[in-house]
Design an enzyme around this catalytic site. Sequence first.
Site, short mmCIF file in Angstrom:
data_model
loop_
_atom_site.label_atom_id
_atom_site.label_comp_id
_atom_site.label_asym_id
_atom_site.label_seq_id
_atom_site.Cartn_x
_atom_site.Cartn_y
_atom_site.Cartn_z
N ASP A 64 -13.97 26.46 46.06
CA ASP A 64 -13.66 27.71 46.76
C ASP A 64 -13.70 28.90 45.81
O ASP A 64 -14.42 29.88 46.04
CB ASP A 64 -12.27 27.62 47.39
CG ASP A 64 -12.31 27.20 48.85
OD1 ASP A 64 -13.30 27.49 49.54
OD2 ASP A 64 -11.32 26.59 49.31
N HIS A 65 -12.90 28.84 44.78
CA HIS A 65 -12.79 30.00 43.88
C HIS A 65 -14.10 30.25 43.15
O HIS A 65 -14.55 31.40 43.03
CB HIS A 65 -11.64 29.78 42.88
CG HIS A 65 -10.28 29.92 43.47
ND1 HIS A 65 -9.61 31.12 43.53
CD2 HIS A 65 -9.46 29.02 44.07
CE1 HIS A 65 -8.44 30.96 44.10
NE2 HIS A 65 -8.32 29.68 44.45
#
Length: 485
Positions: A386-387
């Site tokens: 995600d990040h």
Amino acid sequence: MVSEPDAATTRAWTAIGGPAGLTSKVSYRGAGRVLPAVLPVRELARATVGACSLAAAELLAARNGGPVPGVRVDEGAVATAFVSERHLLVDGRAPTPFAPLSGFWRTADGWVRTHANYAHHRARLLAALEIGAGEEHGDAAAGTVAAGAEDDRGAALVGCLTARLAELGAREVQERVHAAGGLAVAVAPAPDRVPGGETAGGLPLAEVGLGGAGGRGLPAAPLPASGVRVLDLTRVIAGPVATRTLALLGADVLRVDPPGLPEDPDSHIDTGFGKRSALVDLDSAEGRHAFGALLDSADVVVTGYRPGALDRYGLTPEALAARRPGLVVARLCAWGWSGPWSGRRGFDSLVQAARGIAAIEAEPSDSSDVWDPSVRPGALPAQALDHGTGYLLAAGVLRALTDRQTDGRGRDLRFSLAGTADWLLHGIAPEPDGTGTYDAADHLTETPSPYGLLRHALPPVHYEGAPGTWAAPPTRWGTDPADWP
């Protein structure tokens, strides 16, 4: 301090169309063994933040003239930001990132990973497994309690879900839950790996396509994205991290959500810094008119929905580019843009499970490196897909704006969590840990907000003269007007 070009950063930079040689501008400050994992998570994290920082510096130079500022990436700041949701405190209260029915579960022949943080996903999971309100008067010790209780986010049903899943095969659970619109995937075995190499059939890290001409040139400004108008149609972590980063760099970011699909408040707080948040009902003529008015002066549209999910509203990349020539369209999905899984819902944790990352990160059962399915699967030390994808997407948008300064053309950018997973599995060579020490407190701050006092991670994106934090705290979800100031 490490200053020689980093291979992973160069790969990320190349994937978004960055000019060769510019990664020599990026240096790194070590913080010891941060984000420890079997897979090279630290290397992925610093590379995506490094590429994003460089893209910001490049755009600033393109707008103002002069050389590209130097970039310095602090691995301690990166490690803290990659788990920003875990560091968040809202008036002293710590959020709970995962709901009780989200996690790994033993099945009759393996393991599944579920995601049930949202009430509608929880309801679909339970319906698919025939765990319903008819059991509400059952034996609580056996786990048969009311399925409709939402105040505990499903905690009272853990025992019931455990017993039910133990009766079924992992693939059967996966397909039944998918058919019901819920989220569960079978945990896949670890794939063959050649660290630092390329994987046959792997998904691309990024895809960059040309759009139509007609984009406006950006004038000189103190921040790379000053005056850039960004429509944010994303949810949860990856997309909101990208737009949170663009907001840090000066963009006017308006997040747009449908009124009938509330966001988790803590997730919104963590990723809402610097942005505004409005509700627009695209199923209504009024909502479509309001969105069209926003689009008519937007520079960037970022979407985080499944492929084709927005097509019925006329929001295909082609339609967007035709209406707004020069528009940068950046799209994010879970599983890639083609293939049998492209239309499925997905989250970081599920992609980790389905791609074999969970098997790799499991505790070994003996001296062998091969995962024993009797052992509980593991997870990365952060929602790194995600990040990492979020910072890479922000970098892609910044690069597209730099290129638009020269040719006036928009761009169509595509990213996926699975593409980032394939890169982590096969495209990054491990590097020795940097020297230095790490204390997360060095990279945290406090900010007053409409939600109360927030303790939160500072942004890791940095170049010479970069802002140290966001200009504004998150506003309350859905309370801002759907217009540009």
